[in-house]
Design a protein around this motif. Sequence first.
Motif, PDB file in Angstrom:
ATOM      1  N   TYR A 115       0.837  -1.198   0.000  1.00 50.94           N
ATOM      2  CA  TYR A 115       0.000   0.000   0.000  1.00 50.94           C
ATOM      3  C   TYR A 115       0.870   1.247   0.000  1.00 50.94           C
ATOM      4  CZ  TYR A 115      -4.157  -2.762   1.015  1.00 50.94           C
ATOM      5  OH  TYR A 115      -5.192  -3.648   0.932  1.00 50.94           O
ATOM      6  N   ASN A 116       0.355   2.303  -0.567  1.00 45.03           N
ATOM      7  CA  ASN A 116       1.025   3.592  -0.564  1.00 45.03           C
ATOM      8  C   ASN A 116       0.679   4.279   0.751  1.00 45.03           C
ATOM      9  OD1 ASN A 116       2.238   5.994  -1.146  1.00 45.03           O
ATOM     10  ND2 ASN A 116       0.890   6.527  -2.850  1.00 45.03           N
ATOM     11  N   LEU A 117       1.523   4.115   1.740  1.00 46.68           N
ATOM     12  CA  LEU A 117       1.259   4.648   3.076  1.00 46.68           C
ATOM     13  C   LEU A 117       1.757   6.086   3.167  1.00 46.68           C
ATOM     14  CD1 LEU A 117       2.353   1.582   5.216  1.00 46.68           C
ATOM     15  CD2 LEU A 117       0.048   2.196   4.490  1.00 46.68           C
ATOM     16  N   ARG A 118       0.856   6.965   3.603  1.00 47.76           N
ATOM     17  CA  ARG A 118       1.206   8.383   3.728  1.00 47.76           C
ATOM     18  C   ARG A 118       0.716   8.913   5.062  1.00 47.76           C
ATOM     19  NH1 ARG A 118       1.019  10.901  -1.907  1.00 47.76           N
ATOM     20  NH2 ARG A 118       2.402   9.455  -2.969  1.00 47.76           N
ATOM     21  N   HIS A 119       1.428   9.924   5.533  1.00 46.78           N
ATOM     22  CA  HIS A 119       1.040  10.589   6.769  1.00 46.78           C
ATOM     23  C   HIS A 119      -0.014  11.646   6.460  1.00 46.78           C
ATOM     24  CE1 HIS A 119       1.608  13.816   9.867  1.00 46.78           C
ATOM     25  NE2 HIS A 119       1.313  12.769  10.600  1.00 46.78           N
ATOM     26  N   ILE A 120      -1.076  11.648   7.246  1.00 41.76           N
ATOM     27  CA  ILE A 120      -2.126  12.662   7.131  1.00 41.76           C
ATOM     28  C   ILE A 120      -2.239  13.337   8.487  1.00 41.76           C
ATOM     29  CG2 ILE A 120      -4.592  13.044   6.805  1.00 41.76           C
ATOM     30  CD1 ILE A 120      -4.577  10.817   4.750  1.00 41.76           C
ATOM     31  N   LYS A 121      -2.025  14.638   8.495  1.00 45.20           N
ATOM     32  CA  LYS A 121      -1.988  15.382   9.754  1.00 45.20           C
ATOM     33  C   LYS A 121      -3.370  15.715  10.311  1.00 45.20           C
ATOM     34  CE  LYS A 121       2.278  17.846   8.738  1.00 45.20           C
ATOM     35  NZ  LYS A 121       2.888  19.159   8.559  1.00 45.20           N
ATOM     36  N   LYS A 122      -4.303  16.001   9.415  1.00 46.60           N
ATOM     37  CA  LYS A 122      -5.587  16.542   9.855  1.00 46.60           C
ATOM     38  C   LYS A 122      -6.733  15.585   9.558  1.00 46.60           C
ATOM     39  CE  LYS A 122      -4.072  21.225   8.985  1.00 46.60           C
ATOM     40  NZ  LYS A 122      -4.296  22.449   8.234  1.00 46.60           N
ATOM     41  N   PRO A 123      -7.670  15.474  10.494  1.00 44.14           N
ATOM     42  CA  PRO A 123      -8.846  14.633  10.251  1.00 44.14           C
ATOM     43  C   PRO A 123      -9.627  15.050   9.006  1.00 44.14           C
ATOM     44  CG  PRO A 123      -8.725  15.226  12.571  1.00 44.14           C
ATOM     45  CD  PRO A 123      -7.657  16.027  11.859  1.00 44.14           C
ATOM     46  N   ALA A 124      -9.657  16.343   8.698  1.00 37.37           N
ATOM     47  CA  ALA A 124     -10.404  16.814   7.529  1.00 37.37           C
ATOM     48  C   ALA A 124      -9.840  16.215   6.242  1.00 37.37           C
ATOM     49  CB  ALA A 124     -10.376  18.346   7.463  1.00 37.37           C
ATOM     50  N   ILE A 125      -8.531  16.054   6.168  1.00 38.40           N
ATOM     51  CA  ILE A 125      -7.905  15.451   4.985  1.00 38.40           C
ATOM     52  C   ILE A 125      -8.229  13.958   4.947  1.00 38.40           C
ATOM     53  CG2 ILE A 125      -5.734  15.017   3.776  1.00 38.40           C
ATOM     54  CD1 ILE A 125      -6.544  17.985   3.878  1.00 38.40           C
ATOM     55  N   ALA A 126      -8.186  13.314   6.108  1.00 33.14           N
ATOM     56  CA  ALA A 126      -8.544  11.890   6.178  1.00 33.14           C
ATOM     57  C   ALA A 126      -9.985  11.695   5.713  1.00 33.14           C
ATOM     58  CB  ALA A 126      -8.357  11.362   7.597  1.00 33.14           C
TER      59      ALA A 126
END
Length: 178
Positions: A115-126
């Motif tokens: 999987y292309n694992l990426r960091h997401i900082k904000k719940p809105a982006i998630a």
Amino acid sequence: MGRIFLSHSSVDKNFVKVVFDYFGANRCIYDEATFEMGMPTLEEVFRSLERSDIFVFFISDASLDSEWVKLELINAEEKLQERSLKQFFPIIIDENIKHSDNRIPKFLNKGFGQYNLRHIKKPAIAIQKIDAQLLKLQMTKEIDYLQKIDYFYGREKEILHFKEKHDRRDSNGRLSCI
């Protein structure tokens, strides 16, 4: 619309609760809102996974060390292989976790299926990313459905005229093509 299983550590509740609040109890499997009080938690997890379309794994230091999350991951991987779970969607929410962390399950970061694992900082982006996955899942379901039925749209008048012209019967009930 698809049902979302929100797999997370209780340490990450502040992040995950925002996602749950956006999608709501009708679309999310979220321990506090979904699991029946007085029932064995493991049974509730497995039963809830049966009703889920997308498994969202919120990856953090705490979730990678959580025994509950590990059980959810094992069951979700089985459901994914059986195709009863439509999608697995991992999101790194802890900036200290790297793709190479050896606690991340092997099926997520090794081999051709990684999987292309990426960091997401904000719940809105998630929320945006999950919403996009739900839309893609819904479109796939609709395309699969339309391929199973005899579906035609448009040019109904031309088809009716063609049928009327070519399906005329004579006085003996035989088709007569004119």
